[in-house]
Motif scaffolding. Structure first.
Motif, PDB file in Angstrom:
ATOM      1  N   PHE A   1      15.105 -12.964  18.061  1.00 11.80           N
ATOM      2  CA  PHE A   1      14.250 -13.157  19.234  1.00 11.80           C
ATOM      3  C   PHE A   1      12.807 -12.874  18.836  1.00 11.80           C
ATOM      4  CE2 PHE A   1      11.961 -11.702  22.983  1.00 11.80           C
ATOM      5  CZ  PHE A   1      12.214 -12.756  23.859  1.00 11.80           C
ATOM      6  N   ILE A   2      11.935 -13.893  19.037  1.00 12.67           N
ATOM      7  CA  ILE A   2      10.523 -13.777  18.663  1.00 12.67           C
ATOM      8  C   ILE A   2       9.693 -14.057  19.919  1.00 12.67           C
ATOM      9  CG2 ILE A   2       8.733 -14.541  17.076  1.00 12.67           C
ATOM     10  CD1 ILE A   2      10.989 -15.707  15.324  1.00 12.67           C
ATOM     11  N   PRO A   3       9.072 -13.048  20.509  1.00 14.16           N
ATOM     12  CA  PRO A   3       8.380 -13.244  21.789  1.00 14.16           C
ATOM     13  C   PRO A   3       7.356 -14.364  21.794  1.00 14.16           C
ATOM     14  CG  PRO A   3       8.616 -10.907  21.325  1.00 14.16           C
ATOM     15  CD  PRO A   3       9.088 -11.636  20.095  1.00 14.16           C
ATOM     16  N   ILE A   4       6.571 -14.491  20.703  1.00 16.67           N
ATOM     17  CA  ILE A   4       5.499 -15.482  20.705  1.00 16.67           C
ATOM     18  C   ILE A   4       6.032 -16.907  20.781  1.00 16.67           C
ATOM     19  CG2 ILE A   4       5.295 -15.808  18.203  1.00 16.67           C
ATOM     20  CD1 ILE A   4       2.246 -15.694  18.585  1.00 16.67           C
ATOM     21  N   ARG A   5       7.308 -17.088  20.480  1.00 14.70           N
ATOM     22  CA  ARG A   5       7.920 -18.415  20.573  1.00 14.70           C
ATOM     23  C   ARG A   5       7.781 -18.995  21.982  1.00 14.70           C
ATOM     24  NH1 ARG A   5      12.670 -20.500  17.808  1.00 14.70           N
ATOM     25  NH2 ARG A   5      13.166 -18.391  17.071  1.00 14.70           N
ATOM     26  N   TYR A   6       7.671 -18.108  22.984  1.00 11.52           N
ATOM     27  CA  TYR A   6       7.633 -18.541  24.383  1.00 11.52           C
ATOM     28  C   TYR A   6       6.220 -18.475  24.967  1.00 11.52           C
ATOM     29  CZ  TYR A   6      12.522 -17.553  23.532  1.00 11.52           C
ATOM     30  OH  TYR A   6      13.786 -17.536  22.984  1.00 11.52           O
ATOM     31  N   SER A   7       5.216 -18.415  24.092  1.00 13.77           N
ATOM     32  CA  SER A   7       3.826 -18.264  24.537  1.00 13.77           C
ATOM     33  C   SER A   7       3.192 -19.569  24.977  1.00 13.77           C
ATOM     34  CB  SER A   7       2.996 -17.657  23.402  1.00 13.77           C
ATOM     35  OG  SER A   7       2.952 -18.557  22.295  1.00 13.77           O
ATOM     36  N   GLY A   8       3.853 -20.690  24.710  1.00 16.51           N
ATOM     37  CA  GLY A   8       3.272 -21.991  25.001  1.00 16.51           C
ATOM     38  C   GLY A   8       2.648 -22.632  23.783  1.00 16.51           C
ATOM     39  N   GLN A   9       2.542 -21.889  22.688  1.00 20.19           N
ATOM     40  CA  GLN A   9       1.958 -22.432  21.464  1.00 20.19           C
ATOM     41  C   GLN A   9       2.981 -23.216  20.640  1.00 20.19           C
ATOM     42  OE1 GLN A   9      -0.321 -19.416  19.247  1.00 20.19           O
ATOM     43  NE2 GLN A   9      -0.041 -18.040  20.993  1.00 20.19           N
ATOM     44  N   PHE A  10       4.267 -23.056  20.974  1.00 15.94           N
ATOM     45  CA  PHE A  10       5.317 -23.686  20.186  1.00 15.94           C
ATOM     46  C   PHE A  10       6.260 -24.465  21.098  1.00 15.94           C
ATOM     47  CE2 PHE A  10       3.994 -19.710  18.217  1.00 15.94           C
ATOM     48  CZ  PHE A  10       3.654 -20.127  16.941  1.00 15.94           C
TER      49      PHE A  10
ATOM     50  N   LEU B   1      14.288  -9.690  27.760  1.00 12.65           N
ATOM     51  CA  LEU B   1      13.376 -10.024  28.852  1.00 12.65           C
ATOM     52  C   LEU B   1      12.390  -8.893  29.096  1.00 12.65           C
ATOM     53  CD1 LEU B   1      15.577 -11.862  31.528  1.00 12.65           C
ATOM     54  CD2 LEU B   1      13.715 -12.812  30.149  1.00 12.65           C
ATOM     55  N   LEU B   2      12.878  -7.655  29.098  1.00  3.44           N
ATOM     56  CA  LEU B   2      11.970  -6.535  29.287  1.00  3.44           C
ATOM     57  C   LEU B   2      11.062  -6.370  28.070  1.00  3.44           C
ATOM     58  CD1 LEU B   2      10.976  -4.270  31.042  1.00  3.44           C
ATOM     59  CD2 LEU B   2      12.749  -2.784  30.098  1.00  3.44           C
ATOM     60  N   HIS B   3      11.614  -6.563  26.888  1.00  2.89           N
ATOM     61  CA  HIS B   3      10.786  -6.498  25.679  1.00  2.89           C
ATOM     62  C   HIS B   3       9.689  -7.556  25.739  1.00  2.89           C
ATOM     63  CE1 HIS B   3       9.909  -5.652  21.434  1.00  2.89           C
ATOM     64  NE2 HIS B   3       9.723  -6.951  21.317  1.00  2.89           N
ATOM     65  N   TYR B   4      10.046  -8.753  26.175  1.00  4.46           N
ATOM     66  CA  TYR B   4       9.063  -9.837  26.264  1.00  4.46           C
ATOM     67  C   TYR B   4       7.982  -9.511  27.301  1.00  4.46           C
ATOM     68  CZ  TYR B   4       7.016 -14.392  27.214  1.00  4.46           C
ATOM     69  OH  TYR B   4       6.129 -15.418  27.384  1.00  4.46           O
ATOM     70  N   ALA B   5       8.375  -8.886  28.398  1.00  2.00           N
ATOM     71  CA  ALA B   5       7.405  -8.551  29.441  1.00  2.00           C
ATOM     72  C   ALA B   5       6.326  -7.616  28.912  1.00  2.00           C
ATOM     73  CB  ALA B   5       8.119  -7.909  30.622  1.00  2.00           C
ATOM     74  N   VAL B   6       6.662  -6.791  27.935  1.00  5.89           N
ATOM     75  CA  VAL B   6       5.709  -5.839  27.363  1.00  5.89           C
ATOM     76  C   VAL B   6       5.004  -6.410  26.140  1.00  5.89           C
ATOM     77  CG1 VAL B   6       5.462  -3.509  26.400  1.00  5.89           C
ATOM     78  CG2 VAL B   6       7.130  -3.940  28.224  1.00  5.89           C
ATOM     79  N   HIS B   7       5.709  -7.274  25.394  1.00  2.98           N
ATOM     80  CA  HIS B   7       5.175  -7.774  24.115  1.00  2.98           C
ATOM     81  C   HIS B   7       5.193  -9.309  24.080  1.00  2.98           C
ATOM     82  CE1 HIS B   7       5.327  -3.691  22.494  1.00  2.98           C
ATOM     83  NE2 HIS B   7       6.557  -3.601  22.960  1.00  2.98           N
ATOM     84  N   ALA B   8       4.632  -9.944  25.075  1.00  2.00           N
ATOM     85  CA  ALA B   8       4.741 -11.398  25.185  1.00  2.00           C
ATOM     86  C   ALA B   8       4.137 -12.133  23.997  1.00  2.00           C
ATOM     87  CB  ALA B   8       4.090 -11.869  26.487  1.00  2.00           C
ATOM     88  N   GLY B   9       3.082 -11.599  23.402  1.00  2.00           N
ATOM     89  CA  GLY B   9       2.425 -12.297  22.300  1.00  2.00           C
ATOM     90  C   GLY B   9       2.796 -11.776  20.931  1.00  2.00           C
ATOM     91  N   ASP B  10       3.842 -10.970  20.856  1.00  2.00           N
ATOM     92  CA  ASP B  10       4.213 -10.336  19.593  1.00  2.00           C
ATOM     93  C   ASP B  10       4.926 -11.327  18.678  1.00  2.00           C
ATOM     94  OD1 ASP B  10       4.757  -8.530  17.605  1.00  2.00           O
ATOM     95  OD2 ASP B  10       5.533  -6.992  18.955  1.00  2.00           O
ATOM     96  N   GLN B  11       4.617 -11.262  17.378  1.00  2.00           N
ATOM     97  CA  GLN B  11       5.291 -12.110  16.402  1.00  2.00           C
ATOM     98  C   GLN B  11       6.470 -11.409  15.727  1.00  2.00           C
ATOM     99  OE1 GLN B  11       2.625 -14.240  13.683  1.00  2.00           O
ATOM    100  NE2 GLN B  11       0.890 -13.631  14.951  1.00  2.00           N
TER     101      GLN B  11
END
Length: 241
Positions: free
Chosen positions: A56-65, A124-134
């Motif tokens: 699971f890579i949060p930045i994958r869901y940032s809209g850049q990919f 989901l909770l991890h993403y909420a805190v680290h949405a732009g994390d690689q």
């Protein structure tokens, strides 16, 4: 005169030393196999490509990919991957301890659904805190945390009368959970340990990141969402609890 022979009572069945449920054994075997393949069959480049598709890579869901097939599957597949052997060993020990009585209580299909539910809630909770994390998130800790929460909802009561121990009794209402001293102590210790570990104070000199938010996400999902998976048990009077 011949006396009737008395039949000797059948010896009580001995509880097996390893009384894990089949689904828990299968998950442990699967996680171990994945770890061995990564360590001994894949090159570092191949392993990196594998992680890009399964962690699971949060930045994958940032809209850049582009949101591809693996973006949908990685919120579950990450839970079968571990960073090193110690990470794998610790998670599998806790999975055996808390997963087996839960699986024996709710059954294989519901247990697998519970695994998926808590794994997704964790990231989901991890993403909420680290949405732009690689940084890649891996490990079964989120799902296992959900199983620990489920144990608390049963007050850690386990029925060992059968060959496969299972969580027993009624699923405790929230008010009853917080009236039990052992459960409250467990909840306090669990959250304290995870917060301390998350801020890097648990293992001095170890700079590996611990996704403590994912642990909490899985725990909360298991604690509050258990009712969706636990159909209860049927007592001798026919009432379900």
């Amino acid at each position: 005169m011949t006396l009737p022979q008395q039949s000797n009572p059948a010896p009580a069945g001995r509880e097996p030393v390893f009384n894990l449920s089949a689904v828990v054994v299968a998950i442990i075997a699967g996680c171990t196999l994945v770890h061995l393949v990564r360590g001994y069959a894949l090159t570092p480049a191949q392993d990196f490509e594998f992680l890009l598709r399964t962690a699971f890579i949060p930045i994958r869901y940032s809209g850049q990919f582009e949101i591809d097939f693996f973006a949908w599957t990685s919120p579950v597949t990450y839970s079968l991957i571990h960073g090193d052997f110690i990470h794998l060993l610790i998670n599998m020990i806790w999975l055996a301890a808390f997963g087996s009585p839960l699986a024996n209580r709710i059954g294989t299909i519901r247990f697998l659904a519970f695994w998926v539910f808590t794994s997704v809630a964790a990231v989901l909770l991890h993403y909420a805190v680290h949405a732009g994390d690689q940084a890649m998130v891996v490990g079964a800790s989120g799902a296992v945390s959900g199983m620990m929460a489920a144990a608390a909802r049963f007050g850690f009561s386990v029925d060992r009368s059968a060959r496969r121990p299972a969580f027993a009794g009624r699923r405790l209402p929230l008010a009853a959970v917080f009236r039990r001293r052992n459960v409250v102590v467990f909840l306090g210790a669990w959250f304290a340990i995870n917060l301390i570990a998350g801020f890097g104070y648990l293992v001095p000199g170890d700079d590996r990141s611990i996704a403590w938010e994912a642990h909490i996400g899985g725990f909360l999902a298991g604690f509050f969402g258990l009712a969706m998976f636990d159909r209860g048990q049927v007592a001798q009077n026919g009432q379900r609890f």
